[in-house]
Write a protein that holds these residues in place. Structure first.
Motif, PDB file in Angstrom:
ATOM      1  N   GLU A  11       0.836  -1.210   0.000  1.00 25.04           N
ATOM      2  CA  GLU A  11       0.000   0.000   0.000  1.00 25.04           C
ATOM      3  C   GLU A  11       0.865   1.252   0.000  1.00 25.04           C
ATOM      4  O   GLU A  11       0.585   2.218  -0.719  1.00 25.04           O
ATOM      5  CB  GLU A  11      -0.911  -0.005   1.231  1.00 25.04           C
ATOM      6  N   THR A  12       1.936   1.237   0.783  1.00 23.17           N
ATOM      7  CA  THR A  12       2.851   2.383   0.818  1.00 23.17           C
ATOM      8  C   THR A  12       3.502   2.607  -0.539  1.00 23.17           C
ATOM      9  O   THR A  12       3.552   3.738  -1.043  1.00 23.17           O
ATOM     10  CB  THR A  12       3.949   2.159   1.881  1.00 23.17           C
ATOM     11  N   LEU A  13       3.988   1.552  -1.159  1.00 24.42           N
ATOM     12  CA  LEU A  13       4.669   1.675  -2.448  1.00 24.42           C
ATOM     13  C   LEU A  13       3.704   2.086  -3.555  1.00 24.42           C
ATOM     14  O   LEU A  13       4.083   2.811  -4.485  1.00 24.42           O
ATOM     15  CB  LEU A  13       5.345   0.355  -2.811  1.00 24.42           C
ATOM     16  N   ALA A  14       2.452   1.640  -3.464  1.00 28.80           N
ATOM     17  CA  ALA A  14       1.463   1.962  -4.495  1.00 28.80           C
ATOM     18  C   ALA A  14       1.118   3.448  -4.518  1.00 28.80           C
ATOM     19  O   ALA A  14       0.655   3.968  -5.543  1.00 28.80           O
ATOM     20  CB  ALA A  14       0.199   1.134  -4.279  1.00 28.80           C
ATOM     21  N   GLN A  15       1.361   4.131  -3.414  1.00 31.22           N
ATOM     22  CA  GLN A  15       1.067   5.563  -3.346  1.00 31.22           C
ATOM     23  C   GLN A  15       2.031   6.398  -4.177  1.00 31.22           C
ATOM     24  O   GLN A  15       1.729   7.528  -4.554  1.00 31.22           O
ATOM     25  CB  GLN A  15       1.087   6.022  -1.889  1.00 31.22           C
ATOM     26  N   ASP A  16       3.217   5.844  -4.453  1.00 29.14           N
ATOM     27  CA  ASP A  16       4.213   6.564  -5.243  1.00 29.14           C
ATOM     28  C   ASP A  16       4.028   6.200  -6.715  1.00 29.14           C
ATOM     29  O   ASP A  16       4.491   5.164  -7.182  1.00 29.14           O
ATOM     30  CB  ASP A  16       5.623   6.204  -4.782  1.00 29.14           C
ATOM     31  N   LYS A  17       3.351   7.046  -7.449  1.00 30.73           N
ATOM     32  CA  LYS A  17       3.072   6.788  -8.862  1.00 30.73           C
ATOM     33  C   LYS A  17       4.000   7.565  -9.791  1.00 30.73           C
ATOM     34  O   LYS A  17       3.879   7.493 -11.017  1.00 30.73           O
ATOM     35  CB  LYS A  17       1.608   7.119  -9.177  1.00 30.73           C
ATOM     36  N   SER A  18       4.918   8.313  -9.205  1.00 31.16           N
ATOM     37  CA  SER A  18       5.841   9.113 -10.022  1.00 31.16           C
ATOM     38  C   SER A  18       7.020   8.261 -10.473  1.00 31.16           C
ATOM     39  O   SER A  18       7.529   7.432  -9.716  1.00 31.16           O
ATOM     40  CB  SER A  18       6.351  10.314  -9.220  1.00 31.16           C
TER      41      SER A  18
END
Length: 290
Positions: A11-18
């Motif tokens: 979930e944490t990694l999915a928040q970074d879409k850049s």
């Protein structure tokens, strides 16, 4: 890793879409060696501590281990300034070490160390993704290869070439000892947006790369591509506690052992068409000889 932790990490990694723009991705990958050389220019020999823990994690590094010959030969890839070399040489008086790094400055620090002796250690500059190790080390002559926190510095698309390069100098029955950053490690979860090049690959502030491994990725590289036998392949979890900084987290490392088949024909099949010198990737840089 338990399911709840993995779910939170995903979930944490999915928040970074850049994603870092393609131009900068290519630049960071192309300048990997250059950026590590700058790192050692800034930090000299003062950044990393000597690795006195390696023989606790890998019994092959202990004196008198039955796996090793009377005078075993070890290659350390990504040797840096020698933090692995000196403790291992001290505890294994019969060991011969080859050590390489793609940073000329780092290799210079190894060669300038008061403990450096060409009778027991040969340090040389080598980019294992394009410089053929067998130009310096005889093929099938190395008992142990240590790959500790080095593959994470390589772009994923170059990691398979590095494996093929290593396998060529590994004795039948020789082993690769691997430890590096694992998926969902604290350092990966802490990257801010703007540092991600692709899945599990990030760039630090100083331009150096950091890749985070799954056990499946290691199996693909060393077993499916490299033709090696998997002896161990798992995550090692270390709890990090710092009361002053209010830190209570887990560091996750991928740790594995792979062994070259005794049957040399199996190795030849795995290496067919994959050798550094035959792939058009051979570097024109003159490598040191020992």
């Amino acid at each position: 890793m338990n399911e709840a932790f993995v779910a939170r990490a995903q979930e944490t990694l999915a928040q970074d879409k850049s994603i870092v723009p393609e131009f900068w991705q290519n630049k960071y990958k192309a300048e990997a060696a250059k950026n590590w050389d700058k790192f050692y220019n800034r930090n000299a020999t003062n950044f990393f501590k000597d690795r006195h823990w390696t023989d606790r994690e890998f019994e092959e590094l202990r004196p008198g281990h039955t796996f090793s010959e009377k005078k075993p030969v070890l290659l350390e890839i990504g040797c840096g300034v020698g933090n692995f070399i000196w403790p291992v040489l001290k505890s294994n008086p019969d060991l011969k070490i080859f050590a390489c790094d793609f940073s000329p400055r780092a290799v210079g620090y190894v060669q300038a160390n008061e403990n450096y002796s060409e009778d027991r250690c040969c340090a040389f500059v080598c980019d294992i993704t394009k410089d053929r190790l067998a130009d310096t080390i005889p093929p099938r002559s190395v008992d142990i290869v240590s790959a500790i926190f080095v593959f994470s510095a390589l772009p994923p698309e170059k990691q398979a070439a590095a494996v093929a390069n290593i396998v060529e100098i590994l004795k039948p029955g020789g082993r690769i000892l691997f430890r590096d950053y694992g998926m969902y490690d604290l350092a990966q979860l802490r990257f801010k947006p703007g540092h991600k090049l692709e899945d599990n690959l990030y760039v630090r502030q100083d331009g150096t790369l950091s890749y985070y491994f799954s056990t499946q990725r290691l199996r693909e590289l060393f077993v499916e591509y490299g033709g090696l036998l998997e002896l161990e392949n798992d995550y090692t979890i270390k709890r990090l506690v710092n009361a002053k900084k209010n830190i209570d987290s887990e560091r996750i490392f991928a740790q594995a052992k792979f062994q070259a088949p005794i049957d040399t024909e199996t190795i030849d099949i795995a290496l067919a068409g994959a050798r550094i010198a035959d792939s058009g990737q051979h570097s024109s840089t003159d490598m040191d000889t020992c």
